[in-house]
Design an enzyme around this catalytic site. Structure first.
Site, PDB file in Angstrom:
ATOM      1  CG  ASP A  78       2.597  23.340 -27.618  1.00 55.56           C
ATOM      2  OD1 ASP A  78       3.301  24.276 -28.043  1.00 55.56           O
ATOM      3  OD2 ASP A  78       2.458  23.082 -26.413  1.00 55.56           O
ATOM      4  CG  ASP A 124       4.875  27.833 -21.801  1.00 55.44           C
ATOM      5  OD1 ASP A 124       4.666  28.114 -22.997  1.00 55.44           O
ATOM      6  OD2 ASP A 124       4.922  26.673 -21.371  1.00 55.44           O
TER       7      ASP A 124
HETATM    8  C1  GLA Z   1       4.077  24.242 -24.121  1.00 55.81           C
HETATM    9  C2  GLA Z   1       2.930  25.245 -24.173  1.00 55.81           C
HETATM   10  C3  GLA Z   1       2.220  25.261 -22.815  1.00 55.81           C
HETATM   11  C4  GLA Z   1       1.709  23.865 -22.483  1.00 55.81           C
HETATM   12  C5  GLA Z   1       2.849  22.860 -22.521  1.00 55.81           C
HETATM   13  C6  GLA Z   1       2.347  21.423 -22.422  1.00 55.81           C
HETATM   14  O1  GLA Z   1       5.050  24.644 -23.236  1.00 55.81           O
HETATM   15  O2  GLA Z   1       3.405  26.516 -24.501  1.00 55.81           O
HETATM   16  O3  GLA Z   1       1.165  26.202 -22.817  1.00 55.81           O
HETATM   17  O4  GLA Z   1       0.699  23.521 -23.403  1.00 55.81           O
HETATM   18  O5  GLA Z   1       3.584  22.946 -23.738  1.00 55.81           O
HETATM   19  O6  GLA Z   1       3.381  20.494 -22.472  1.00 55.81           O
END
Ligand code: GLA
Length: 392
Positions: free
Chosen positions: A146, A204
């Site tokens: 990430d 997301d």
């Molecule tokens: C980000 C990513 C998500 C998830 C969260 C975890 O938002 O895009 O897919 O992995 O972090 O904290």
């Protein structure tokens, strides 16, 4: 000398590309903790999920990875080795990986290219080689990496991702590398060079139709960047979440109806997207099991030619996507984005397909006719999904 260096560069690039192709020759398929459980994960949940992957038929349908997302970390030990939270994972990740492997599945884990992850846990920046080795020693098969708390510019992103990509290559284990900087620095141009096998193209997903359409509109434009070993990742499938629990629901997802969940599966399949479920498969209903495990739909996604569908028609809230397949067939998705049922007459010549085709409905799993066109009603938010076989 220059020629030698060039040859060295040429062959090492060719070799790393070959590795990428072998690691993810078709879009990765699996299940990920995040959008149902959020940070509330532990080793019992992962073990139960591994059991459920087998008993539900998900594994045999092709979903081979179980990914532990954010929230597993417990800091570092006195040698700076990253460790799991001892309350959530008292037996350690190695024992869990052994269990998951014994079920014929693979295990994924999560970290971040900064000091902290998105949910505020210990991350890998500055410890890339050490963490990659630790992950390899545990038997990890996939890393989602990430980008929270990292600088916003693309030069830093490319450098930080390449650092981890190289570390994984040196780790002694084949580990699929999933780049997650949400498409903000156009990773389709550079992520494969950093060692990425897939890269998120958007922020997301939420459990809602509007979220699916926000993601779809970005991802559908990126077809030319996908190929075996390198995939656009429009985030997890939301099939079966039903607005019940977890970040995809809490952060504004109200749930979808079954037609919309089928569209999610059809669109992600034809876009050669990773198919990563996140619903609670321990208690999933037959409806969602059938949506997620339909073998004819999955065959389109996993077709070895590895082409992402191109959007060939977009007019009056109607989109048509076309994906060439390895045996000469085509997959066609016809989606109604509008709020009313549409009567559609689609001549295959509009898709630049000449001649007559046998039309197989992938959701009904039957041939519905043959000819040079398709006519029918498409319900609001429905995606008709067909395989076309040329008639001789
Ligand atoms: C980000 C990513 C998500 C998830 C969260 C975890 O938002 O895009 O897919 O992995 O972090 O904290």
């Amino acid at each position: 000398m220059v020629r030698k260096l060039f040859l060295l560069f040429f062959f090492s690039t060719a070799i790393s590309f070959a590795n990428a192709q072998q690691l993810a020759p078709t879009p990765p398929m699996g299940w990920m903790t995040w959008n149902f459980f959020g940070e509330n994960i532990n080793e019992s949940i992962i073990r139960e999920m591994a059991d459920a992957m087998v008993s539900s038929g998900m594994r045999d349908a092709g979903y081979h990875y179980i990914m532990i997302d954010d929230g597993w970390q417990g800091g570092r030990d006195n040698k700076n080795n990253i460790i799991p939270d001892p309350k959530k994972f008292p037996s350690g990740i190695k024992a869990l990986a052994d269990y998951v492997h014994s079920k014929g599945l693979k295990l994924g884990i999560y970290s971040d290219a900064a000091q902290l992850t998105c949910a505020g846990y210990t991350a890998s920046y500055g410890f890339e080689d050490q963490d990659a080795k630790t992950f390899a020693s545990w038997g990890i098969d996939y890393l989602k990496y990430d980008y929270c708390y990292a600088p916003g510019d693309s030069v830093t992103a490319k450098t930080r991702y390449k650092k981890m990509g190289d570390a994984l290559k040196k780790s002694g284990r084949d580990i699929v590398f999933s780049i997650c900087e949400w498409g903000q620095r156009y990773p389709w141009f550079w992520a494969a060079n950093a060692g990425g096998n897939l890269w998120r193209t958007t922020y997301d997903v939420r459990d809602s139709w509007s979220s699916l359409m926000y993601i779809y509109e970005i991802n559908v434009e990126l077809d030319k960047y996908a190929a075996p070993g390198r995939w656009n990742d429009p985030d997890m499938l939301i099939v079966g979440l039903r607005g019940k629990s977890g970040p995809a629901s809490d952060l504004g997802g109200t749930g979808c109806n079954d037609i919309e969940y089928m569209s999610n599966m059809s669109l992600w399949s034809i876009m050669a997207s990773p198919l990563i479920a996140t619903n609670d498969i321990r208690s999933m209903s037959d409806v969602y099991r059938e949506i997620l495990t339909n073998p004819e739909v999955i065959a389109i996604n996993q077709d070895p030619l590895g082409k992402q569908a191109a959007r060939v028609i977009s007019r009056d809230s109607l989109d048509v996507l076309l994906k060439p397949l390895s045996n000469g067939d085509y997959a066609v998705a016809i989606m109604n984005k509008g709020s009313k049922t549409k009567k559609v007459a689609l001549s295959f010549s509009e898709l630049k397909l000449d001649g007559a085709y046998e039309i197989r409905d992938l959701w009904q799993k039957k041939n519905i006719g043959q000819g040079t066109q398709w006519k029918g009603d498409v319900l609001t938010h429905e995606t008709k999904f067909y395989r076309l076989k040329k008639q001789s």
